[in-house]
Enzyme design. Sequence first.
Site, PDB file in Angstrom:
ATOM      1  N   LYS A 107       0.810  -1.136   0.032  1.00  0.00           N
ATOM      2  CA  LYS A 107       0.012   0.079   0.179  1.00  0.00           C
ATOM      3  C   LYS A 107       0.927   1.119   0.005  1.00  0.00           C
ATOM      4  O   LYS A 107       1.965   1.103   0.496  1.00  0.00           O
ATOM      5  CB  LYS A 107      -0.821   0.075   1.484  1.00  0.00           C
ATOM      6  CG  LYS A 107      -2.131   0.884   1.062  1.00  0.00           C
ATOM      7  CD  LYS A 107      -3.238   0.104   0.348  1.00  0.00           C
ATOM      8  CE  LYS A 107      -4.393   1.121   0.053  1.00  0.00           C
ATOM      9  NZ  LYS A 107      -5.397   0.265  -0.726  1.00  0.00           N
ATOM     10  N   ALA A 223     -16.725   3.552  -4.660  1.00  0.00           N
ATOM     11  CA  ALA A 223     -17.272   2.283  -4.480  1.00  0.00           C
ATOM     12  C   ALA A 223     -18.872   2.594  -3.911  1.00  0.00           C
ATOM     13  O   ALA A 223     -19.417   1.737  -4.275  1.00  0.00           O
ATOM     14  CB  ALA A 223     -16.571   1.765  -3.238  1.00  0.00           C
ATOM     15  N   GLY A 224     -19.002   3.354  -3.221  1.00  0.00           N
ATOM     16  CA  GLY A 224     -20.394   3.601  -2.715  1.00  0.00           C
ATOM     17  C   GLY A 224     -21.482   3.911  -3.809  1.00  0.00           C
ATOM     18  O   GLY A 224     -22.822   3.463  -3.921  1.00  0.00           O
TER      19      GLY A 224
HETATM   20  P1  NAD Z   1     -13.868   7.869  -2.327  1.00  0.00           P
HETATM   21  O1  NAD Z   1     -12.723   8.985  -2.058  1.00  0.00           O
HETATM   22  O2  NAD Z   1     -14.233   8.093  -3.924  1.00  0.00           O
HETATM   23  O3  NAD Z   1     -15.126   7.710  -1.426  1.00  0.00           O
HETATM   24  C1  NAD Z   1     -15.169   8.078  -0.435  1.00  0.00           C
HETATM   25  C2  NAD Z   1     -16.354   8.450  -0.025  1.00  0.00           C
HETATM   26  O4  NAD Z   1     -16.544   8.534   1.438  1.00  0.00           O
HETATM   27  C3  NAD Z   1     -16.872  10.077  -0.266  1.00  0.00           C
HETATM   28  O5  NAD Z   1     -18.048  10.070  -0.630  1.00  0.00           O
HETATM   29  C4  NAD Z   1     -16.616  10.754   1.079  1.00  0.00           C
HETATM   30  O6  NAD Z   1     -17.268  11.873   1.184  1.00  0.00           O
HETATM   31  C5  NAD Z   1     -17.089   9.610   2.107  1.00  0.00           C
HETATM   32  N1  NAD Z   1     -16.840   9.869   3.474  1.00  0.00           N
HETATM   33  C6  NAD Z   1     -15.657  10.147   4.194  1.00  0.00           C
HETATM   34  N2  NAD Z   1     -16.096  10.175   5.277  1.00  0.00           N
HETATM   35  C7  NAD Z   1     -17.207   9.868   5.635  1.00  0.00           C
HETATM   36  C8  NAD Z   1     -17.818   9.786   6.771  1.00  0.00           C
HETATM   37  N3  NAD Z   1     -17.446   9.998   7.955  1.00  0.00           N
HETATM   38  N4  NAD Z   1     -19.149   9.237   6.617  1.00  0.00           N
HETATM   39  C9  NAD Z   1     -20.014   9.097   5.302  1.00  0.00           C
HETATM   40  N5  NAD Z   1     -19.006   9.288   4.353  1.00  0.00           N
HETATM   41  C10 NAD Z   1     -17.878   9.554   4.365  1.00  0.00           C
HETATM   42  O7  NAD Z   1     -13.220   6.195  -2.068  1.00  0.00           O
HETATM   43  P2  NAD Z   1     -13.467   4.949  -2.729  1.00  0.00           P
HETATM   44  O8  NAD Z   1     -12.557   4.509  -3.647  1.00  0.00           O
HETATM   45  O9  NAD Z   1     -14.847   4.773  -2.879  1.00  0.00           O
HETATM   46  O10 NAD Z   1     -12.955   4.033  -1.360  1.00  0.00           O
HETATM   47  C11 NAD Z   1     -14.012   3.785  -0.070  1.00  0.00           C
HETATM   48  C12 NAD Z   1     -13.347   2.627   0.685  1.00  0.00           C
HETATM   49  O11 NAD Z   1     -13.344   1.534  -0.110  1.00  0.00           O
HETATM   50  C13 NAD Z   1     -12.177   3.127   1.281  1.00  0.00           C
HETATM   51  O12 NAD Z   1     -11.943   2.398   2.627  1.00  0.00           O
HETATM   52  C14 NAD Z   1     -11.088   2.501   0.369  1.00  0.00           C
HETATM   53  O13 NAD Z   1      -9.875   1.829   0.893  1.00  0.00           O
HETATM   54  C15 NAD Z   1     -12.148   0.972   0.052  1.00  0.00           C
HETATM   55  N6  NAD Z   1     -11.800   0.625  -1.373  1.00  0.00           N
HETATM   56  C16 NAD Z   1     -12.045   1.051  -2.316  1.00  0.00           C
HETATM   57  C17 NAD Z   1     -11.568   0.385  -3.523  1.00  0.00           C
HETATM   58  C18 NAD Z   1     -11.688   0.802  -5.082  1.00  0.00           C
HETATM   59  O14 NAD Z   1     -11.558   0.413  -6.068  1.00  0.00           O
HETATM   60  N7  NAD Z   1     -12.327   2.147  -5.056  1.00  0.00           N
HETATM   61  C19 NAD Z   1     -11.031  -1.104  -3.664  1.00  0.00           C
HETATM   62  C20 NAD Z   1     -10.997  -1.423  -2.403  1.00  0.00           C
HETATM   63  C21 NAD Z   1     -11.365  -0.654  -1.288  1.00  0.00           C
END
Ligand code: NAD
Length: 421
Positions: A107, A223-224
């Site tokens: 990482k 992801a969301g």
């Molecule tokens: P991102 O930056 O695109 O999205 C993160 C989201 O979380 C944003 O909408 C932000 O506003 C929100 N957020 C932050 N703090 C918050 C809180 N306290 N309450 C509610 N929402 C909050 O990141 P992502 O790529 O979607 O990653 C999200 C998670 O998924 C991370 O833990 C990341 O490590 C994990 N993840 C992502 C991927 C990927 O391919 N994108 C792969 C594996 C794991």
Amino acid sequence: MSQTALNPFEIAQQQLDQAAKLLKLDEGTHQTLRNPMRELTVNLPVRMDDGKVKVFRGFRVQYNDARGATKGGIRFHPDETIDTVRALGAWMTWKTAVVDIPLGGGKGGVICNPKEMSAGELERLSRAYIRQIGRILGEKMDCPAPDVYTNAQIMAWMMDEYYWMNGQNEFGMITGKPLELGGSLGRSDATARGGVYCVREAAREIGIDLNNACYAIQGFGNAGQHAAILHQELLGKGKLLAVSDSRGGIYSKDGLDPAAIVAHKQKTKKVSGFPGAKDISNEELLTLEVDILYPAALEQAIHKGNAAEVKAKLICELANGPTTPEADKILSGKGTFVIPDFLANAGGVTVSYFEMVQNHYNYHWDLDTVYERLNQKMTSAFGTVYQTMTARKSDKIDMRTAAYLVAVDRVAKAMKLRGWT
Ligand code: NAD
């Protein structure tokens, strides 16, 4: 996040310790797995738009490469710490092992606030980071990818800087690239898609009727957002009741339209204020009356202070480390079925691996091929973990522990076969 945030690396070590005990790992193997094999801390002088040089701190952790080159994303975040990067490196090691792809775990991260930086500043920072860590990267050594607040454009700048350092195009040195530069079809929604496949499998095992199930999503980023849409696209008529981002959440008992919230977020940069929905807090979202909860934000969202109030029957951890060990005990005690992070969100690294394979052959797969192979990998990984859990009935283990048993055993066996321990 909980009031008193726990050290994520200590959490990762505690989880490993529990698996090591159940697997009866020898002391040498256990201790080797408790810490990263290599880590690099770098200082990055970057010329900012005002002409001054600002020095950023970055990290790259190569946690374990017994099963293949280390693989793991790069996070740009103001709260980044070496221990977060170590924890995420450990989880990547278990993630590549649980889906059985021939890679290890690593990482990277840089302490910075991308929301306050211009595109030019971000490009100079990305290039400076690669100039520093490029010497330990390569498709056979260590291959980064996007993570929180990094994206395909940043991967393109990083790949290009690596090209200037080495004099050749090595597309497979980084994944999550734009399609025009060797990216894979299906990468952008792969993490969410893999999680939704796991939800499909879990719902069948525990008897949730997906056509009548409602779900909520914490975190509305990459992801969301994709999970919100794919859940309905792949799993039927389930109702999305609530979503949130760092600025707060929204709720509607009649259900929300995922695509319309994505459009609203693109326009206003937040989900709150969505027409027809009620604004709620992040805490409220986590404890809503829903069948399925997708935590997709950051670490430690579900902690000992709110776990008892979580009402979802099924939790699909798209985020890394969203549940603390204390919360895990509470959830497991009341029978909540948790698909653990390094299984639930392994779709991203799986398609990243597909990207490396395609780069290696200098060839592109079509979208159906990517989806089909991802479905196979995720379904098989879920099945192996579920069977491990049910086979160990007398130990009363949960899905997280079962996933650790599968993954740690694979890494430990690779180390033994190589003669490391
Ligand atoms: P991102 O930056 O695109 O999205 C993160 C989201 O979380 C944003 O909408 C932000 O506003 C929100 N957020 C932050 N703090 C918050 C809180 N306290 N309450 C509610 N929402 C909050 O990141 P992502 O790529 O979607 O990653 C999200 C998670 O998924 C991370 O833990 C990341 O490590 C994990 N993840 C992502 C991927 C990927 O391919 N994108 C792969 C594996 C794991």
